[in-house]
Scaffold this motif. Sequence first.
Motif, PDB file in Angstrom:
ATOM      1  N   ASN A  53       0.998  -1.377  -0.440  1.00 31.10           N
ATOM      2  CA  ASN A  53      -0.255  -2.130  -0.368  1.00 31.10           C
ATOM      3  C   ASN A  53      -0.446  -3.028  -1.582  1.00 31.10           C
ATOM      4  OD1 ASN A  53      -0.921  -1.072   2.136  1.00 31.10           O
ATOM      5  ND2 ASN A  53      -2.133   0.590   1.271  1.00 31.10           N
ATOM      6  N   ARG A  57      -0.807  -7.039  -1.573  1.00 33.83           N
ATOM      7  CA  ARG A  57      -1.929  -7.719  -2.230  1.00 33.83           C
ATOM      8  C   ARG A  57      -1.426  -8.845  -3.118  1.00 33.83           C
ATOM      9  NH1 ARG A  57      -3.789  -7.485  -6.962  1.00 33.83           N
ATOM     10  NH2 ARG A  57      -2.714  -5.593  -7.577  1.00 33.83           N
ATOM     11  N   ALA A  63       3.471  -8.358   3.408  1.00 37.24           N
ATOM     12  CA  ALA A  63       2.650  -7.282   3.981  1.00 37.24           C
ATOM     13  C   ALA A  63       3.318  -6.603   5.173  1.00 37.24           C
ATOM     14  CB  ALA A  63       1.276  -7.819   4.371  1.00 37.24           C
TER      15      ALA A  63
END
Length: 77
Positions: A53, A57, A63
Amino acid sequence: MTSPNENQPVSQQGTHHWVISLELPGRAMGTRYGTFTPPAGATRQDVFLAIKNDIARQSPEMAHANVVFFALEPNQL
């Protein structure tokens, strides 16, 4: 012989060292690494998701990248 860090201040390192390789087939592949100190009661899955994660970010295009390799080991010799 002295160790490489003998005369340098010791920087704080996490309790675990991790390496992850991600791939966007036909577009990009990369490997990242670092250290991490998980909170009490955290599982290996929790750490994996936190790292993935954080990468998403920082680099949103990664992602949905495929995880090619992931390692998490105690950061001690």
